[in-house]
Design a protein around this motif. Structure first.
Motif, PDB file in Angstrom:
ATOM      1  N   GLY A 159      17.731  50.281  44.626  1.00 29.61           N
ATOM      2  CA  GLY A 159      17.961  49.800  43.699  1.00 29.61           C
ATOM      3  C   GLY A 159      19.278  48.854  43.905  1.00 29.61           C
ATOM      4  N   VAL A 160      19.659  47.708  42.258  1.00 28.05           N
ATOM      5  CA  VAL A 160      21.226  46.791  43.418  1.00 28.05           C
ATOM      6  C   VAL A 160      22.363  46.979  41.769  1.00 28.05           C
ATOM      7  N   VAL A 161      23.177  47.357  42.354  1.00 22.84           N
ATOM      8  CA  VAL A 161      24.362  47.955  41.764  1.00 22.84           C
ATOM      9  C   VAL A 161      25.200  47.031  41.542  1.00 22.84           C
ATOM     10  N   ILE A 162      25.173  46.258  39.933  1.00 18.58           N
ATOM     11  CA  ILE A 162      26.833  44.926  40.324  1.00 18.58           C
ATOM     12  C   ILE A 162      27.611  46.262  39.460  1.00 18.58           C
ATOM     13  N   ALA A 163      29.083  45.871  40.587  1.00 17.39           N
ATOM     14  CA  ALA A 163      30.356  46.060  40.262  1.00 17.39           C
ATOM     15  C   ALA A 163      31.336  45.303  40.595  1.00 17.39           C
ATOM     16  N   THR A 164      30.881  44.056  40.208  1.00 17.09           N
ATOM     17  CA  THR A 164      31.349  42.934  40.691  1.00 17.09           C
ATOM     18  C   THR A 164      33.132  42.525  39.433  1.00 17.09           C
ATOM     19  N   GLY A 165      33.252  43.727  37.896  1.00 16.71           N
ATOM     20  CA  GLY A 165      34.089  43.390  37.635  1.00 16.71           C
ATOM     21  C   GLY A 165      34.250  42.077  36.845  1.00 16.71           C
ATOM     22  N   GLY A 166      34.962  41.701  36.122  1.00 16.17           N
ATOM     23  CA  GLY A 166      34.752  40.820  34.517  1.00 16.17           C
ATOM     24  C   GLY A 166      34.409  39.095  35.141  1.00 16.17           C
ATOM     25  N   TYR A 167      34.743  38.151  34.021  1.00 17.15           N
ATOM     26  CA  TYR A 167      34.835  37.487  33.899  1.00 17.15           C
ATOM     27  C   TYR A 167      35.911  36.805  33.831  1.00 17.15           C
ATOM     28  N   GLU A 168      37.057  37.355  34.113  1.00 16.11           N
ATOM     29  CA  GLU A 168      38.602  37.016  33.330  1.00 16.11           C
ATOM     30  C   GLU A 168      39.480  36.155  34.142  1.00 16.11           C
ATOM     31  N   GLY A 169      38.447  35.389  35.505  1.00 17.70           N
ATOM     32  CA  GLY A 169      38.622  34.218  35.942  1.00 17.70           C
ATOM     33  C   GLY A 169      37.953  33.129  36.496  1.00 17.70           C
ATOM     34  N   ASN A 170      37.225  33.265  35.243  1.00 15.79           N
ATOM     35  CA  ASN A 170      36.082  32.347  34.877  1.00 15.79           C
ATOM     36  C   ASN A 170      36.509  31.672  33.783  1.00 15.79           C
ATOM     37  N   ARG A 209      45.091  34.049  30.801  1.00 16.97           N
ATOM     38  CA  ARG A 209      45.102  33.674  32.509  1.00 16.97           C
ATOM     39  C   ARG A 209      44.679  35.256  33.393  1.00 16.97           C
ATOM     40  N   SER A 210      44.038  34.975  34.143  1.00 17.90           N
ATOM     41  CA  SER A 210      43.963  36.706  34.839  1.00 17.90           C
ATOM     42  C   SER A 210      44.695  37.742  35.907  1.00 17.90           C
ATOM     43  N   MET A 211      45.104  38.520  35.328  1.00 20.22           N
ATOM     44  CA  MET A 211      45.602  39.587  35.670  1.00 20.22           C
ATOM     45  C   MET A 211      44.742  40.018  36.855  1.00 20.22           C
ATOM     46  N   PHE A 212      43.889  40.035  37.602  1.00 18.94           N
ATOM     47  CA  PHE A 212      42.986  40.379  38.331  1.00 18.94           C
ATOM     48  C   PHE A 212      43.049  39.503  39.641  1.00 18.94           C
ATOM     49  N   PRO A 213      42.309  40.243  40.582  1.00 19.38           N
ATOM     50  CA  PRO A 213      42.147  38.945  41.491  1.00 19.38           C
ATOM     51  C   PRO A 213      41.612  37.864  41.757  1.00 19.38           C
ATOM     52  N   PRO A 214      41.602  37.066  42.256  1.00 17.56           N
ATOM     53  CA  PRO A 214      40.559  35.648  42.338  1.00 17.56           C
ATOM     54  C   PRO A 214      39.459  35.350  42.425  1.00 17.56           C
ATOM     55  N   GLY A 215      38.697  36.792  42.530  1.00 23.27           N
ATOM     56  CA  GLY A 215      37.971  36.543  42.979  1.00 23.27           C
ATOM     57  C   GLY A 215      36.791  36.980  41.748  1.00 23.27           C
ATOM     58  N   VAL A 216      37.202  37.823  40.911  1.00 20.11           N
ATOM     59  CA  VAL A 216      37.057  38.406  39.591  1.00 20.11           C
ATOM     60  C   VAL A 216      36.740  37.276  38.782  1.00 20.11           C
ATOM     61  N   THR A 217      35.414  36.574  38.836  1.00 17.43           N
ATOM     62  CA  THR A 217      35.106  35.850  38.120  1.00 17.43           C
ATOM     63  C   THR A 217      32.953  35.588  37.226  1.00 17.43           C
ATOM     64  N   GLY A 218      33.292  37.055  37.127  1.00 19.64           N
ATOM     65  CA  GLY A 218      31.974  36.713  36.205  1.00 19.64           C
ATOM     66  C   GLY A 218      30.474  37.076  37.193  1.00 19.64           C
ATOM     67  N   ASP A 219      30.527  37.210  38.528  1.00 15.97           N
ATOM     68  CA  ASP A 219      29.434  36.712  39.002  1.00 15.97           C
ATOM     69  C   ASP A 219      28.836  37.475  39.190  1.00 15.97           C
ATOM     70  N   GLY A 220      28.557  39.299  38.232  1.00 21.77           N
ATOM     71  CA  GLY A 220      27.420  39.831  37.754  1.00 21.77           C
ATOM     72  C   GLY A 220      26.786  39.564  36.904  1.00 21.77           C
TER      73      GLY A 220
END
Length: 547
Positions: free
Chosen positions: A248-259, A273-284
């Motif tokens: 299996g694959v586990v998606i734990a990429t965070g939310g989409y706050e930076g998208n 504005r996003s309060m998370f690191p810049p890479g948290v962009t809803g990829d999952g």
């Protein structure tokens, strides 16, 4: 890494959710890898206060505390506001104590905070005065070696401060009186505290089990066969990569706050504005919905903050957003006003601002309380930290100021008469330690942790009467209101209602169907840990697929 590497379990994201799934999987004897998009580890977990919230846990007996699963469930059902999926809420309640015990047996160290009360709903059914809150024990550079410097920095706390000490040393607003000598010593030897310590504890467990961890690995899509997820496509350090997953694959990429596009779609409020690191962009969310995953949105989201932008400088190439919901806004000598010059909520309790901030006026087609401004005076700057600077520091040049209330109103383009009256009315009550308009600072936790416990009149209240006066525009932020729909085992659910074989999601990538509309400090890290654990348990019990 070979172009066609194969693992039993692939975990995308290195916050607590991804690390918990990876560690639980490795403990079950699975071959596991962790793929992190950023060059640093920890994601939003490293940014956090590091608190976990676990009812009916095995440490409570050591402190003669009474609790039960039934009481915990009753409290969480109240917090959920009816928006949780029952089986997911039940899994959170029943499995979080199990996950805590399991990870402690794997060598992770957590510290119960027996005197910290249930934070935001002290009058909720079966709320407890202590025993459900935890922090991670600090982790040192010596323990982590070269991995120490790969963990995301925490922008809100000095290095090495523990979750428990924040309360013991007088709260967030009393940082000027914290044990400076101890913090200097910890900084010197290299110590991780708060959210960094949580990441550090899990990272120690992964390293001891030789789990493969890759930074700068950007996963772009999932691979499938016969309706089952079989791996991922992506790039590592600029080279295309494909990894297969036996189980299996586990998606734990965070939310989409930076998208911005996803924020507009699901949050519906301007100026986010996003309060998370810049890479948290809803990829999952993007890659899972491409193969038919369902999305679930809670009808209201009380993990919703205000904050301000710190302009770019020679060191920071981009503006940096600073969340201020449970820190500066809770301190004495501050208020928040809208453009009309009026206060509109209890500034010390960020959840009290959710509905007023989202209020939409159909007559003017505008949000009456946006934009809004944090207002404070010289006393605040002398006593408290602003923008990460030490108390008493010279205010930054970008901070707008006025020598009088009227001057500041003109500079901020606020209605001067209403603004002046608001401050006068607030000052008259704050001098007595009261706020008849909004009841600021009523909750025990806010008084003890999120204000200045050493302030002589009230931890959250004091007048603004010492010029110059300062103001900074605030922007809404928070955690995603929507996420991937999952079941009690963290399996991602297809839009047709059936689980997608081989696909799991946990942490902020998964919808908050386990606690609904409410928010209790510690929920996010606990759900990441618990459902990461459950994902690995379920995957380990799945028959391996031959490729």
């Amino acid at each position: 890494m070979d172009n066609h590497t194969k693992f039993d379990l692939i975990c995308i994201g290195s916050g607590i959710a991804g690390c918990a799934a990876a560690l639980a999987g490795a403990e079950k004897g699975l071959s596991v890898c962790v793929l992190e998009k950023s060059s640093r580890l920890g994601g939003g977990s490293a940014y956090s206060t590091g608190g976990l919230w676990i009812g009916a846990n095995h440490h409570q007996a050591e402190h003669n505390l009474s609790d039960s699963l039934e009481e915990t469930q009753s409290y969480m059902e109240f917090v959920s506001g009816g928006a949780a999926i029952p089986e997911n809420l039940n899994a959170f309640v029943k499995k979080s104590p199990e996950a805590l015990k399991a990870f402690e047996k794997m060598g992770l160290r957590f510290e119960i905070r027996p005197t910290v009360p249930d934070h935001y709903y002290p009058h909720g059914p079966n709320s407890k005065p202590g025993g459900r809150s935890f922090g991670a024990a600090p982790v040192t550079r010596e323990e982590l070696g070269n991995w120490f410097n790969l963990i995301e920095e925490n922008p809100y706390f000095p290095p090495g401060v523990s979750n428990s000490e924040i309360a013991d040393w007088g709260g967030l607003g009393n940082m000027r009186n914290w044990d400076a000598k101890t913090l200097r010593e910890r900084s010197k030897i290299g110590t991780l505290g708060v959210g960094q310590a949580v990441v550090g504890q899990f990272l120690l467990g992964l390293l001891k089990r030789n789990v493969s961890i890759y930074t700068d690995f950007n996963v772009t899509s999932l691979t499938t066969r016969d309706g089952r997820v079989t791996g991922v496509n992506g790039s590592h350090s600029g080279q295309s990569k494909k990894i297969q997953a036996n189980l299996g694959v586990v998606i734990a990429t965070g939310g989409y706050e930076g998208n911005p596009e996803l924020v507009d779609r699901f949050e519906g409020i301007p100026g986010w504005r996003s309060m998370f690191p810049p890479g948290v962009t809803g990829d999952g969310m993007v890659m899972a919905t491409e193969i038919g995953a369902a999305v679930y949105r809670v009808p209201e989201n009380f993990f919703f903050f205000l904050g301000y932008e710190i302009p770019a400088d020679k060191i920071e190439k981009q503006p940096r957003f600073r969340m201020t919901g449970f820190s500066e806004l809770s301190y004495p000598h501050t208020i928040v006003v809208n453009c009309e010059g009026h206060r509109f909520f209890d500034e010390s309790s960020f959840q009290k601002g959710v509905r007023p901030l989202k209020n939409f006026d159909p007559g003017t087609h505008s949000f009456p309380n946006l934009p809004c401004f944090m207002i404070f005076d010289r006393q605040f700057l002398e006593l408290y930290s602003f923008a990460g600077r030490p108390p008493g520091a010279t205010p930054p040049k970008w901070l707008r100021r006025g020598e009088s209330v009227e001057d500041l109103a003109r500079i901020l383009e606020i209605d001067s008469t209403a603004f002046k009256n608001t401050i006068a009315r607030f000052n008259q009550s704050a001098t007595k330690g009261t706020d008849p308009e909004f009841g600021r600072g009523q909750f025990l936790w806010i008084k003890a942790v999120s204000g200045d416990a050493s302030h002589p009149v009230h931890p959250n209240l004091a007048p603004l009467n010492t010029p110059p006066y300062f103001g900074v525009q605030l922007h809404p932020s928070g955690s995603s209101s929507a996420g991937l729909l999952t079941d009690k085992n963290a399996r991602v659910v297809h839009v047709r209602g059936n689980p997608i074989n081989g696909l799991y999601a946990c942490g902020n990538a998964a919808a908050t169907a386990d606690f609904g509309v409410g928010y209790q400090a510690g929920f996010l890290l606990t759900r990441g840990m618990t459902f990461g654990y459950l994902a690995a348990q379920h995957a380990a019990n799945t028959s391996k697929v031959r490729f």
